[in-house]
Scaffold this motif. Structure first.
Motif, mmCIF file in Angstrom:
data_model
loop_
_atom_site.group_PDB
_atom_site.id
_atom_site.type_symbol
_atom_site.label_atom_id
_atom_site.label_comp_id
_atom_site.label_asym_id
_atom_site.label_seq_id
_atom_site.Cartn_x
_atom_site.Cartn_y
_atom_site.Cartn_z
ATOM 1 N N SER A 113 -5.387 -81.787 90.910
ATOM 2 C CA SER A 113 -5.583 -81.837 92.279
ATOM 3 C C SER A 113 -4.471 -81.411 93.283
ATOM 4 O O SER A 113 -4.462 -81.013 94.448
ATOM 5 N N MET A 114 -3.143 -81.899 92.702
ATOM 6 C CA MET A 114 -1.872 -81.353 93.452
ATOM 7 C C MET A 114 -1.971 -80.010 93.931
ATOM 8 O O MET A 114 -1.927 -79.674 95.051
ATOM 9 N N TRP A 115 -2.035 -78.995 92.744
ATOM 10 C CA TRP A 115 -2.176 -77.554 92.964
ATOM 11 C C TRP A 115 -3.198 -77.164 93.968
ATOM 12 O O TRP A 115 -3.125 -76.321 94.809
ATOM 13 N N GLU A 116 -4.734 -77.709 93.770
ATOM 14 C CA GLU A 116 -5.609 -77.513 94.526
ATOM 15 C C GLU A 116 -5.400 -77.827 95.990
ATOM 16 O O GLU A 116 -5.901 -76.971 96.883
ATOM 17 N N ALA A 117 -4.920 -78.989 96.251
ATOM 18 C CA ALA A 117 -4.323 -79.513 97.721
ATOM 19 C C ALA A 117 -3.340 -78.361 98.086
ATOM 20 O O ALA A 117 -3.442 -78.034 99.401
ATOM 21 N N LEU A 118 -2.310 -78.082 97.472
ATOM 22 C CA LEU A 118 -1.416 -77.025 97.919
ATOM 23 C C LEU A 118 -1.911 -75.658 98.201
ATOM 24 O O LEU A 118 -1.234 -74.924 99.239
ATOM 25 N N MET A 119 -2.862 -75.326 97.623
ATOM 26 C CA MET A 119 -3.405 -74.039 97.829
ATOM 27 C C MET A 119 -4.582 -73.979 98.785
ATOM 28 O O MET A 119 -5.199 -72.926 98.975
ATOM 29 N N SER A 120 -5.023 -75.068 99.292
ATOM 30 C CA SER A 120 -6.009 -75.133 100.394
ATOM 31 C C SER A 120 -5.276 -75.193 101.738
ATOM 32 O O SER A 120 -4.031 -75.372 101.999
ATOM 33 N N ASP A 121 -6.151 -75.380 102.941
ATOM 34 C CA ASP A 121 -5.474 -75.480 104.112
ATOM 35 C C ASP A 121 -5.365 -77.082 104.621
ATOM 36 O O ASP A 121 -5.275 -77.157 105.791
ATOM 37 N N ASN A 122 -5.649 -77.810 103.736
ATOM 38 C CA ASN A 122 -6.081 -79.065 104.321
ATOM 39 C C ASN A 122 -4.793 -79.850 104.511
ATOM 40 O O ASN A 122 -3.883 -79.803 103.690
ATOM 41 N N GLN A 123 -4.814 -80.977 105.406
ATOM 42 C CA GLN A 123 -3.646 -81.699 105.613
ATOM 43 C C GLN A 123 -3.847 -82.720 104.330
ATOM 44 O O GLN A 123 -5.146 -82.827 103.896
#
Ligand SMILES: O=c1ccn([C@@H]2O[C@H](COP(=O)(O)OP(=O)(O)O[C@H]3O[C@H](CO)[C@@H](O)[C@H](O)[C@H]3O)[C@@H](O)[C@H]2O)c(=O)[nH]1
Length: 459
Positions: free
Chosen positions: A356-366
Motif C-alpha cells: 500500500s505504501m508504494w501504491e500510495a506513493l505512485m498515486s496522486d492522493n494525499q
C-alpha cells in the motif's frame, strides 16, 4: 546468456505472495523461467495473476495441520498475530517436501524470505539461494540486523527492545516508546524446534548467497547501505515491482466506478487496511465516526471486526442513515490500485503495509497513515518523518485513535489552504515524478537480472 530458472517460496501471506508474483512476471518478461511453490487453495486465488503461463509454473503444496490453527489453514490471512508463528511452524514442517520439489525441478536459484532453512537445502543440491524481502529496507535495517542483540532462549527485555541498533541511519524513522515494547512478539522463541521471527529473518539473510529487497535507492538508499554493511553482502534491489497494466486490463467494478463518478474530482477519501488487519469493533466504530465527522465523501473497505459476521452488524446506530449518499463501508475486497487512480479519489487513509505504501506513493492522493504493527510503523515514519509526504493519525499508549484525531488528520490534508496539506502534496508530487521517471523501474529489473546471471555463474 543462458536461461535462468528460479524457484520461489515466499512466506504464506498474501502481502508476500502477491509481490513475489509481480516479480515473477517481471522476470518472465525477460525470459527467465519460474517454479512457484504455493499452498494449493491459495494458488487457485492468485493463478490469474500469472501473465506468463509458458514460463511461470505453479507447484501446489499441502500445508500440514498444526495444533492451535483451524484445520486447512494455509496462510496468515485471518490468523491473529499471536498465532502467526504456528503458520511458520507449518511451513517449517514442509522442508522435505520442498527439498524433493527443488531436487526434481533443478532451478539455478531459490528465492525465499521466512523459510530460513532454504540455504541448507540449496547448498546440498548445488543451487544458489537469495533471500528476497518484500518488506522495507527500513524495517529490516531497524529490526533484522546482527547489530540487534536477540537472545535465543528468552524473549527480549524492555531495555533490549528499546535499544537502537548501532549505526542505524535515522533518529526519526523508528517505532516510539510503547510501540517498541509491542515488538516483543517478534523476539519470542516459540518452543521446541521453533525460532523467533527476529532470528528467522536474521538467519535467512545471513545464510543466503545474496539479499534482495523490493525497494528503490531513491526512497531507501541509506537503509540498504546499512544492511549491506551489517551483513557484508551486496544488496540487490528490484524496484517497487508494481504491475503497470492492472488499471488497463481490469477496469474498476462498475458499481464502484459509478458511485465514485458521482463526486467531484479529488474529493473522496478512500480507506483500506490491507489483507491481514481485522479491527476490534470499538476501534472500527470510532474509525467510521471519524469519517462521518470530516463531512467529506468516503469509501472504506475493511474486513468485518472481530466477532462480527458482516460489516453492517458492526456499524454504529443510525450511521448508515446519516451518511447515506456520501459514504460507503464495504466489508470485502476491492480493487485498491484502480480505486486509488479514480479521478474522484483525493485521499488515501492507509495502514501502510509495504504494498500500500508504494501504491500510495505512485498515486496522486494525499496520504494519511494509521500504522498498527511492526513494519507498518516503519513505513509510516518513513513517509511522515523523512519524506514528508504524509500525515499520521495520533494514537494513545494503547494504540487507540479517536474519531477527532482521524478527522483532523484527513481534514488537514484535504483542506486546500492547509500549510501541511500543501507541503505534503508538493513533496509527494516531486517524489512521484522521480519514481515515475520513464524507464527507471524497468532499469531496476534489467540490472537485477544482470546481477542474477552473475550470481548463478559465480563459484
Ligand atoms: O481491499 C483490498 C485490500 C488490499 N488490496 C491490495 O492488497 C495489497 C495489500 O498489501 P500491503 O499493503 O502490503 O498490506 P498487507 O496485506 O497488510 O501486507 C502484509 O505484507 C506486507 C508486504 O507486502 C507487509 O509490509 C505487511 O506487514 C503485511 O501485513 C495491496 O497491494 C493492496 O492494493 C486490495 O487490492 N484490495
Amino acid at each position: 546468456m543462458s536461461e535462468i530458472h528460479i524457484a520461489m517460496f515466499p512466506w504464506f501471506a498474501m502481502g508476500h505472495i502477491i509481490p513475489y508474483i509481480h516479480l515473477a512476471n517481471d522476470l518472465a518478461a525477460r525470459g527467465l523461467k519460474i517454479s512457484f511453490l504455493l499452498p494449493k487453495k491459495t494458488l487457485l486465488k492468485v493463478q490469474h495473476q500469472n501473465l506468463y503461463p509458458n514460463l511461470i509454473t505453479f507447484h501446489p503444496l499441502t500445508v500440514p495441520d498444526v495444533d492451535g490453527l483451524p484445520p486447512g489453514t494455509e496462510t496468515v490471512c485471518n490468523i491473529p498475530i499471536v498465532n502467526q508463528h504456528l503458520v511458520a511452524f507449518a511451513m517449517d514442517l514442509m522442508r522435505e517436501n520442498v527439498r524433493d520439489i527443488l531436487s526434481a525441478t533443478k532451478p539455478n536459484l531459490v528465492f525465499y524470505d521466512f523459510a530460513y532453512w532454504i540455504p541448507n537445502i540449496t547448498k546440498q543440491l548445488g543451487i544458489k539461494s537469495a533471500s528476497y524481502h518484500v518488506v522495507s529496507a527500513t524495517a529490516l535495517a531497524f529490526g533484522m540486523v546482527p547489530a540487534r542483540f536477540v537472545p535465543k532462549d528468552r524473549p527480549m527485555t524492555e531495555d533490549e527492545l528499546r535499544e537502537i541498533p548501532h549505526g542505524y541511519p535515522s533518529t526519526t524513522v523508528m517505532p516510539r516508546g510503547h510501540e517498541l515494547l509491542a515488538l516483543k512478539f517478534l523476539s519470542r522463541p516459540f518452543g521446541e524446534g521453533m525460532i523467533s521471527f527476529y532470528e528467522r529473518l536474521i538467519t535467512s539473510i545471513r545464510n543466503g548467497d545474496t539479499v534482495c529487497i523490493r525497494t528503490c535507492r531513491e526512497v531507501e538508499g541509506k537503509y540498504c547501505d546499512y544492511i549491506a554493511s551489517q551483513y557484508g553482502k551486496s544488496v540487490l534491489l528490484t524496484g517497487m515491482t508494481l504491475p503497470e497494466t492492472s488499471a488497463k486490463t481490469t477496469p474498476l467494478e462498475e458499481r464502484w466506478d459509478k458511485w465514485l463518478g458521482g463526486f467531484k474530482a479529488e474529493s473522496v477519501v478512500f480507506c483500506a487496511f490491507g489483507s491481514q488487519y481485522v479491527p476490534e469493533k470499538d476501534q472500527f466504530q470510532e474509525l467510521v465516526l471519524g469519517f462521518e465527522l470530516t463531512g467529506l465523501p468516503f469509501f472504506i473497505a475493511m474486513k468485518p471486526p472481530v466477532g462480527c459476521t458482516t460489516i453492517e452488524d458492526a456499524l454504529p446506530d443510525g450511521f448508515e442513515e446519516r451518511v447515506k449518499g456520501r459514504g460507503v463501508v464495504h466489508g470485502g475486497w476491492v480493487q485498491q490500485p484502480e480505486i486509488l487512480s479514480h479521478p474522484s479519489v483525493g485521499c488515501f487513509v492507509t495502514h501502510c503495509g509495504f504494498g500500500s505504501m508504494w501504491e500510495a506513493l505512485m498515486s496522486d492522493n494525499q496520504i494519511v497513515v494509521v500504522p498498527n504493527m511492526a513494519d507498518h510503523l516503519m513505513h509510516a515514519r518513513l513517509l511522515v518523518e523523512e519524506l514528508k509526504v504524509a500525515v499520521e493519525v495520533e494514537k494513545d499508549e494503547n494504540k487507540w485513535f479517536s474519531k477527532e484525531s482521524l478527522s483532523e488528520a484527513i481534514k488537514c490534508v484535504m483542506d486546500k489552504d492547509s500549510d501541511v496539506g500543501i507541503m505534503v502534496k508538493k513533496n509527494h508530487s516531486e517524489l512521484k515524478q522521480v519514481l515515475g521517471k520513464p524507464g527507471l523501474m524497468s532499469a531496476y529489473i534489467d540490472q537485477f537480472v544482470h546481477n542474477l546471471h552473475e550470481l548463478v555463474r559465480s563459484p
